[in-house]
Design a protein around this motif. Structure first.
Motif, PDB file in Angstrom:
ATOM      1  N   VAL A 122      29.722  65.399  11.492  1.00  0.00           N
ATOM      2  CA  VAL A 122      29.854  64.255  11.312  1.00  0.00           C
ATOM      3  C   VAL A 122      31.514  64.156  10.510  1.00  0.00           C
ATOM      4  O   VAL A 122      31.633  64.594   9.582  1.00  0.00           O
ATOM      5  CB  VAL A 122      28.991  63.353  10.638  1.00  0.00           C
ATOM      6  N   VAL A 158      28.899  59.578  21.042  1.00  0.00           N
ATOM      7  CA  VAL A 158      30.239  59.790  20.240  1.00  0.00           C
ATOM      8  C   VAL A 158      31.005  58.367  20.551  1.00  0.00           C
ATOM      9  O   VAL A 158      30.726  57.540  21.213  1.00  0.00           O
ATOM     10  CB  VAL A 158      30.906  60.858  20.322  1.00  0.00           C
ATOM     11  N   THR A 215      33.614  60.702  15.683  1.00  0.00           N
ATOM     12  CA  THR A 215      32.630  60.408  14.971  1.00  0.00           C
ATOM     13  C   THR A 215      32.799  59.485  13.961  1.00  0.00           C
ATOM     14  O   THR A 215      31.780  58.934  13.463  1.00  0.00           O
ATOM     15  CB  THR A 215      31.974  61.526  14.387  1.00  0.00           C
ATOM     16  N   THR A 221      26.103  59.215  14.452  1.00  0.00           N
ATOM     17  CA  THR A 221      26.583  60.202  15.621  1.00  0.00           C
ATOM     18  C   THR A 221      25.911  61.262  15.589  1.00  0.00           C
ATOM     19  O   THR A 221      25.947  62.108  16.531  1.00  0.00           O
ATOM     20  CB  THR A 221      28.083  60.297  15.486  1.00  0.00           C
ATOM     21  N   ILE A 248      26.184  67.295  17.307  1.00  0.00           N
ATOM     22  CA  ILE A 248      26.747  66.836  16.202  1.00  0.00           C
ATOM     23  C   ILE A 248      25.841  66.956  14.899  1.00  0.00           C
ATOM     24  O   ILE A 248      24.913  66.546  14.806  1.00  0.00           O
ATOM     25  CB  ILE A 248      27.201  65.278  16.133  1.00  0.00           C
ATOM     26  N   ASN A 250      25.041  67.222  10.927  1.00  0.00           N
ATOM     27  CA  ASN A 250      24.974  66.489   9.777  1.00  0.00           C
ATOM     28  C   ASN A 250      24.416  67.284   8.318  1.00  0.00           C
ATOM     29  O   ASN A 250      23.744  66.839   7.590  1.00  0.00           O
ATOM     30  CB  ASN A 250      24.249  65.324   9.907  1.00  0.00           C
TER      31      ASN A 250
END
Length: 627
Positions: A122, A158, A215, A221, A248, A250
């Motif tokens: 992210v 995205v 992002t 995202t 993606i 995080n």
């Protein structure tokens, strides 16, 4: 910020490289009543010689073997002018801890389905340098139409500007990308050509395009998403494998659920600590040597000398450390003073000294599973292989993911094609994570750590749907198979689509929970279910024909009097119309079916009213009925 060099290439693909359906215990030819395995040529686009390989279920259109479309990762260029871009493959397995995934390198499948996993965090900007090397030929050896060979990349999940959408025919010219030295290539684009600025939705063969995806630091995202070809013939190209996955991460905001397998020192590479043998192309199993210690020398026979190979050519470890309390699986042993040779017979290795006497026995053992594991699974259809997970069909070819009792497991599941599926893991439960808040601003800025679903063990998803969840394998987890204590989770658990027809026709994988160090013996095999245990006359059968890729598959249905042909629409705007008008389905769309019982012997020709004509013109087929 992630930068990837991805190239689309055409070559044959085997949906069943291990020639087994473990559910029935049958080889693929027996399981599907033919066709026989085929020897096909696997070409290299990097100057290599290519090679012949035996494929047990190559992709087909009717009876003809066809090329898949492989999205393949390459190393970044090293020359200042970038002239060496897309020349050195950087192949990685989709799931390094998948027991069944073949070697994806130049010496193996030369790429994967799905294509390269695009990993980012992210806050990242993702740059994809794309080149089209689709050089497919027709059956008569001529280049396939440009409409079929123009390609693009379109992402989900995205953020991007219209120029990086890759969605034909809507993407506008990108004023930052002049056609330049590729002008002659872009001028050939169907529909009038491209003369000044490149368009990311119609990249012609041998041309390039750069996509930029964002992002913006939005935690929404985070997750697992899809990217795929969205050019002129996108439906055909996707059914040939032009699909990939975006992950993606995080991790900083979601330490209890997020798994990021990348190397913190170099995010373009995977962390060796979480890979089998430290390699993205490694195997969850390794040969481990034990001293022979039989009290007498065992010699090889002269003809067995032909099967000797250098010991460095086989990945192996030494078991001596295991007896002293070292981690299960042992440690790599020191090189012998004299060059050693290995004799291999199936899953047994014999290490041979310079006098051709056996000094060590080697057996396959499981490596120690990682502490965290990202597992990606694409449920989709390929041409001639309609129920695939990651480009493979049937248990024994589809993913068997090796994990540990305390592994933090994150699953990303993606659907593509025209069918809906369900995802089910035996013995496990999970919840789908989502954002907090009730306002758009709060939702946009909150990490997806809150459970937004009930407990799941089966979840429905459809084309281009994706979802992600995490199961913490630590002792005491209430979502873990077997109970709160980790030993009860050991063993192999089904992991599959629970649509029964999809499950039994190949959309079946598994999750194998181990401690590490165990012998890697043959996994369970089933037997086929008999068609009937009741003696008596043969019952009428149903023969299925699919309507896909503007063709009836198979073209000829061979049946007996009293049997029924069942047509299934896999795309829109087709009919099943008899030449003599004795039956007519009318024009139907994807998902429709039509049945016709044949009570007399003979040959019954039919066609599609939209794309064919009577007497075998265009899209046509026939039913041959015998007494």
């Amino acid at each position: 910020m992630p930068k990837l060099w991805i190239q689309i290439e055409n070559r044959p693909w085997d949906a069943c490289p291990h020639n087994i359906d473990r559910m029935t215990g049958q080889d693929i030819m027996t399981r599907e009543s033919g066709p026989a395995p085929a020897v096909v040529f696997l070409p290299s686009v990097n100057g290599g010689p290519g090679r012949n390989v035996t494929m047990f279920k190559p992709l087909r259109s009717g009876s003809r073997i066809i090329d898949a479309l492989i999205l393949r990762r390459y190393k970044p260029p090293t020359k200042p002018d970038g002239s060496d871009a897309w020349t050195v493959p950087d192949d990685r397995k989709v799931n390094p801890w998948d027991l069944n995934e073949p070697n994806p390198t130049e010496n193996g499948t030369m790429g994967t389905i799905p294509g390269p996993t695009i990993e980012a965090s992210v806050g990242d900007t993702i740059t994809i340098y794309f080149r089209n090397k689709d050089h497919r030929l027709t059956s008569d050896g001529k280049p396939m139409s440009l409409e079929h060979r123009c390609h693009s990349l379109h992402p989900h999940g995205v953020v991007f500007e219209p120029t990086s959408d890759g969605a034909y025919p809507l993407s506008p010219p990108d004023p930052s990308q002049a056609v330049g030295t590729e002008a002659s290539l872009w001028a050939t684009v169907p529909g009038g050509g491209v003369t000044k600025f490149k368009k990311g939705d119609r990249v012609p063969p041998d041309a390039t395009f750069t996509y930029t995806w964002q992002t913006f630091g939005w935690p929404t995202t985070a997750g697992v998403w899809l990217y795929h070809d969205h050019s002129i013939c996108d439906d055909d190209n996707i059914s040939l494998g032009a699909i990939g996955i975006i992950a993606i991460h995080n991790d900083r905001a979601d330490p209890e659920q997020e798994v990021d397998p990348r190397n913190p020192a170099d995010p373009s590479q995977l962390d060796p600590a979480f890979l089998p043998g430290g390699s993205p192309t490694g195997s969850p199993v390794v040969f481990t040597f034990f001293p022979a210690a039989l009290g007498q020398a065992i010699q090889l026979l002269p003809h067995q000398l032909e099967d000797l190979v250098d010991h460095t050519s086989v990945s192996h470890e030494h078991a001596a450390a295991a007896a002293t309390g070292a981690p299960a699986g042992g440690t790599k042993h020191a090189e012998p003073a004299q060059p050693a040779l290995i004799f291999r017979q199936d899953d047994i290795l014999l290490q041979v000294d310079e006098k051709f006497g056996i000094s060590h026995f080697g057996f396959l053992r499981y490596r120690t599973p990682p502490k965290k594991l990202l597992t990606l699974q694409l449920f989709h259809a390929l041409s001639g292989a309609p129920t695939c997970i990651n480009g493979r069909q049937y248990l024994g070819n589809t993913p068997t993911i090796v994990s540990g009792p305390s592994t933090l497991m994150r699953f990303g599941v993606v659907g593509m094609g025209s069918d809906f599926h369900t995802f089910h893991i035996h013995g496990h439960r999970w919840t789908i994570p989502g954002p907090d808040g009730t306002t758009p601003a709060a939702i946009q800025s909150s990490a997806q750590v809150r459970a937004v679903s009930q407990f799941e063990d089966t979840r429905t998803f459809g084309p281009a749907n994706s979802f992600v969840f995490t199961i913490n394998g630590a002792s005491g987890s209430f979502m873990r198979a077997g109970g709160p204590g980790s030993p009860q989770a050991l063993g192999e658990w089904h992991m599959h689509c629970h649509v029964l027809m999809h499950m039994m026709t190949g959309m079946m994988g598994s999750l194998l929970i181990i401690n590490g160090g165990e012998f890697a013996t043959k996994l369970p095999h089933g037997v086929p279910c008999p068609s009937s245990d009741t003696p008596g006359p043969a019952l009428p059968n149903t023969f299925q024909v699919t309507l896909q890729n503007f063709a009836f598959n198979p073209t000829v249905a061979n049946i007996k009097v009293g049997d029924t042909v069942h047509w299934v629409w896999k795309e829109d705007n087709h009919s099943v119309t008899a030449d003599d008008n004795s039956f007519d389905s009318g024009v139907q769309n994807n998902g429709a079916t039509f049945d016709q019982m044949f009570m007399t012997a003979g040959t019954f020709k039919y066609y599609c009213k939209i794309h064919g004509g009577p007497n075998g013109a265009g899209m046509s087929g026939q039913v041959v009925v015998v007494p």
